[in-house]
Design an enzyme around this catalytic site. Structure first.
Site, short mmCIF file in Angstrom:
data_model
loop_
_atom_site.label_atom_id
_atom_site.label_comp_id
_atom_site.label_asym_id
_atom_site.label_seq_id
_atom_site.Cartn_x
_atom_site.Cartn_y
_atom_site.Cartn_z
CB ILE A 221 -15.71 -8.08 6.96
CG1 ILE A 221 -15.52 -7.14 8.17
CG2 ILE A 221 -17.16 -8.50 6.81
CD1 ILE A 221 -15.85 -7.77 9.51
N GLY B 291 -12.52 -3.75 1.79
CA GLY B 291 -13.58 -4.60 1.27
C GLY B 291 -14.75 -3.75 0.83
CG MET C 185 -9.02 -4.47 9.30
SD MET C 185 -8.10 -6.03 9.29
CE MET C 185 -7.73 -6.22 11.04
CD GLU C 186 -5.35 -0.77 8.71
OE1 GLU C 186 -5.07 -1.94 9.03
OE2 GLU C 186 -5.87 -0.46 7.61
CG ASP D 158 -11.93 -8.02 0.22
OD1 ASP D 158 -12.97 -8.02 0.89
OD2 ASP D 158 -10.87 -7.46 0.60
CD GLU E 135 -2.76 -1.30 2.43
OE1 GLU E 135 -3.86 -1.89 2.34
OE2 GLU E 135 -2.33 -0.84 3.50
#
Length: 230
Positions: free
Chosen positions: A153, A78, A174-175, A198, A12
């Site tokens: 997830i 996601g 997640m951040e 995803d 990333e």
């Protein structure tokens, strides 16, 4: 103008760091910060590590050590919007925690006690990101709600619960909300920009492994283009 850029994983931030000039690297608490020039702007890029705690630590160190005027969170997510494909981008219209519940004390679902229910990105950064979309060719970008939690997830039942709690959610990761919360407390303008790796379903682990590099690259290109429009 000084801009801090945070990504959780090496794919990333790799393209951003490779595109920088006049770089200097410093490691604090095991987190590497790379300062240099990118698109004529002074930038500091850091790989925070995965999850809300490491993201909070990295953001705090970034702000305290380098005092950026803006913070940009880049990376993968996601997706929850049918019209978006893997590699497409979500620009935050707001950022929320999806795994916080102190509703027993009168707070909204997702709202941490004594914090806003939603963290609002800086409009200058959002508008620059929207202008940058045209530079990305066929990549599609929308502005939408991004939710954050310390879980990957891929369970349809969890997805149903999340969408029931946050019907307009465009992406989860997640951040972002942790970074946004730290920026809120330090009063530093921010934006979260995520490329979809995803679609937050049973295939997510396979999709994520296959498309992380693509998603990270698209998000990095978006950030570089954004810098041109600031």
């Amino acid at each position: 103008m000084k801009i801090g850029i945070i990504g959780a994983m090496e794919p990333e931030v790799a393209h951003l760091i490779a595109s920088m000039t006049d770089t200097q690297t410093q490691t604090i608490a095991g987190i590497e910060f790379v300062a240099g020039q990118l698109e004529g702007k002074e930038v500091i890029v850091t790989r925070s590590g995965i999850g809300k705690v490491t993201a909070s630590v990295a953001t705090t160190l970034l702000i305290e050590k380098y005092a950026p005027d803006y913070v940009i969170n880049t990376g993968s997510a996601g997706g929850f919007v049918d019209s978006l494909a893997i590699g497409d981008i979500v620009i935050s219209s707001e950022v929320r925690h999806h795994d916080v519940d102190v509703t027993a004390f009168g707070y909204e679902i997702g709202q941490m006690a004594q914090q806003p229910a939603a963290f609002m990105p800086d409009r200058t950064l959002v508008e620059a990101a929207k202008k940058a979309v045209a530079d990305l060719g066929e990549v599609k970008a929308i502005e939408g709600l991004i939710c954050t939690g310390d879980s990957f997830i891929c369970d349809p039942e969890r997805t149903k619960v999340m969408l029931n709690n946050f019907p307009t959610m465009a992406a989860c990761e997640m951040e972002g909300a942790a970074i946004a919360q730290v920026c809120h407390q330090f009063k530093v303008p921010f934006v979260v920009i995520r490329s979809l790796s995803d679609n937050a379903n049973n295939d997510s682990p396979v999709d994520f492994d296959s498309y992380l590099v693509k998603a990270g690259h698209h998000s990095a290109l978006m950030v570089i283009s954004l810098l041109k429009h600031l």
